[in-house]
Design a protein around this motif. Structure first.
Motif, PDB file in Angstrom:
ATOM      1  N   UNK A 129       0.846  -1.195   0.000  1.00  0.00           N
ATOM      2  CA  UNK A 129       0.000   0.000   0.000  1.00  0.00           C
ATOM      3  C   UNK A 129       0.882   1.245   0.000  1.00  0.00           C
ATOM      4  N   UNK A 130       0.519   2.209  -0.815  1.00  0.00           N
ATOM      5  CA  UNK A 130       1.115   3.533  -0.771  1.00  0.00           C
ATOM      6  C   UNK A 130       0.056   4.526  -0.338  1.00  0.00           C
ATOM      7  N   UNK A 131       0.434   5.504   0.483  1.00  0.00           N
ATOM      8  CA  UNK A 131      -0.553   6.455   0.971  1.00  0.00           C
ATOM      9  C   UNK A 131       0.044   7.843   1.149  1.00  0.00           C
ATOM     10  N   UNK A 132      -0.840   8.832   1.112  1.00  0.00           N
ATOM     11  CA  UNK A 132      -0.450  10.214   1.355  1.00  0.00           C
ATOM     12  C   UNK A 132      -1.531  10.882   2.193  1.00  0.00           C
ATOM     13  N   UNK A 133      -1.119  11.676   3.165  1.00  0.00           N
ATOM     14  CA  UNK A 133      -2.027  12.458   4.004  1.00  0.00           C
ATOM     15  C   UNK A 133      -1.632  13.923   3.891  1.00  0.00           C
ATOM     16  N   UNK A 134      -2.622  14.781   3.832  1.00  0.00           N
ATOM     17  CA  UNK A 134      -2.353  16.215   3.747  1.00  0.00           C
ATOM     18  C   UNK A 134      -3.205  16.950   4.762  1.00  0.00           C
ATOM     19  N   UNK A 135      -2.546  17.601   5.733  1.00  0.00           N
ATOM     20  CA  UNK A 135      -3.231  18.416   6.730  1.00  0.00           C
ATOM     21  C   UNK A 135      -3.452  19.790   6.104  1.00  0.00           C
ATOM     22  N   UNK A 136      -4.634  19.996   5.521  1.00  0.00           N
ATOM     23  CA  UNK A 136      -4.906  21.206   4.755  1.00  0.00           C
ATOM     24  C   UNK A 136      -4.837  22.434   5.641  1.00  0.00           C
ATOM     25  N   UNK A 137      -5.458  22.368   6.802  1.00  0.00           N
ATOM     26  CA  UNK A 137      -5.363  23.414   7.815  1.00  0.00           C
ATOM     27  C   UNK A 137      -5.642  22.757   9.163  1.00  0.00           C
ATOM     28  N   UNK A 138      -5.915  23.558  10.176  1.00  0.00           N
ATOM     29  CA  UNK A 138      -6.089  23.003  11.513  1.00  0.00           C
ATOM     30  C   UNK A 138      -7.298  22.075  11.615  1.00  0.00           C
ATOM     31  N   UNK A 139      -8.283  22.252  10.735  1.00  0.00           N
ATOM     32  CA  UNK A 139      -9.511  21.476  10.824  1.00  0.00           C
ATOM     33  C   UNK A 139      -9.610  20.343   9.794  1.00  0.00           C
ATOM     34  N   UNK A 140      -9.015  20.500   8.609  1.00  0.00           N
ATOM     35  CA  UNK A 140      -9.241  19.562   7.510  1.00  0.00           C
ATOM     36  C   UNK A 140      -8.016  18.694   7.246  1.00  0.00           C
ATOM     37  N   UNK A 141      -8.279  17.397   7.083  1.00  0.00           N
ATOM     38  CA  UNK A 141      -7.235  16.476   6.641  1.00  0.00           C
ATOM     39  C   UNK A 141      -7.780  15.618   5.519  1.00  0.00           C
ATOM     40  N   UNK A 142      -6.956  15.411   4.503  1.00  0.00           N
ATOM     41  CA  UNK A 142      -7.302  14.572   3.357  1.00  0.00           C
ATOM     42  C   UNK A 142      -6.315  13.421   3.286  1.00  0.00           C
TER      43      UNK A 142
END
Length: 312
Positions: free
Chosen positions: A259-272
């Protein structure tokens, strides 16, 4: 719509092999990004992030393969009573072939805070699932096969329990996501719901964080899944956080996939989050990859918002 391809006939044959007078109506779905929302595998996780949190996840397994698993979940949890209690709810829809399971769970966790250390949480989960198998949609080799002459459905109870300990840099949790092995017993057109406590599922999850420098943090984690009658499965994961904003990770699932994965903390409230599974088992020559998407929203007044990022 009638299922008439060779693949569908293969699935139908598999159903025949596993059918007896009892239909088992609860199979636990798989998640590659479990480490970013452990509420899906452990009810004791409720409220552990210290803020109201809503998470949506969609998993499309074996893309392009007819009847392949598809899972959608939505969960919400929050702390109460000065973070001594966690409450949560979860909705899910899990489909594979002619089977579909939808359900609702209510979650309660009680948290014990240790001075200068971490928090131990004990959680319980109770809910209902609606199981259905549409056997009449299957074209069989034998016309009017009585085994496929009617559909099967029923509403059944579901329970789970777990324990979870976490600090800022470490966590470990033990849970049983299916305390009951739910069934639908049927005879001709009649259907009777029943439960039994055999075939207990057990999940053990643990992980930690190492600060490599002010801009890099390494987060290894492990998930062990065990159920009687099946091989133990282990997910070995490692994620690298860049400037507390972006996480790049990889997982190895024994006997199944990488598995390959990526997480992005867009701002203090949103994570993708996004994960891609590549199957290397014997099934790998027949199926394409698996896609999984996750969205998290954390909200509340500025005084209770969680600092970014939270690793667990």
């Amino acid at each position: 719509m009638k299922w008439n391809t060779l693949t569908y006939k293969f699935l139908a044959a598999a159903v025949v092999l596993f059918m007896s007078e009892t239909l088992h109506a609860q199979q636990k779905p798989m998640y590659s990004q479990y480490m970013f929302n452990m509420l899906n595998i452990n009810p004791a996780y409720a409220g552990s992030r210290g803020a109201m949190s809503a998470v949506a996840l969609y998993r499309n397994q074996w893309l392009g393969f007819p009847g392949a698993p598809r899972t959608t979940t939505f969960s919400f949890d929050m702390p109460l009573q000065n973070r001594k209690v966690g409450l949560g709810v979860q909705f899910y829809d899990d489909r594979i072939g002619i089977e579909r399971t939808t359900g609702f769970n209510a979650i309660y966790a009680f948290r014990f805070q240790f001075a200068g250390s971490g928090t131990l949480s004990l959680g319980l989960q109770a809910g209902l699932l609606n199981y259905q198998a549409n056997y009449t949609e299957v074209n069989t080799y034998v016309p009017n096969d009585p085994a496929f002459s009617s559909n099967v459905r029923g509403i059944l109870p579901a329970f789970a329990a777990g324990a979870y300990y976490n600090s800022d840099k470490f966590y470990i949790g033990l849970s049983t996501p299916a305390l009951l092995k739910t069934k639908i017993l049927y005879s001709n057109a009649s259907e009777i719901a029943s439960v039994t406590s055999r075939d207990l599922h057990l999940y053990l999850a643990t992980g930690t964080v190492f600060d490599l420098n002010p801009d890099l943090a390494l987060k290894p984690s492990l998930l062990v899944k065990a159920v009687s009658g099946a091989p133990v499965e282990v997910d070995i994961n490692c994620n690298l956080w860049l400037q507390n904003k972006i996480a790049l990770g990889a997982s190895y699932r024994t006997g199944d996939a990488i598995v390959g994965m990526v997480e992005y903390q867009i701002n203090q409230q949103f994570r993708f989050g996004y994960a891609y599974d590549k199957t290397f088992s014997n099934l790998g020559t027949l199926v394409n990859g698996t896609h999984e998407i996750m969205l998290r929203l954390e909200f509340g007044s500025p005084s209770v918002r969680v600092s970014s990022p939270r690793y667990f």
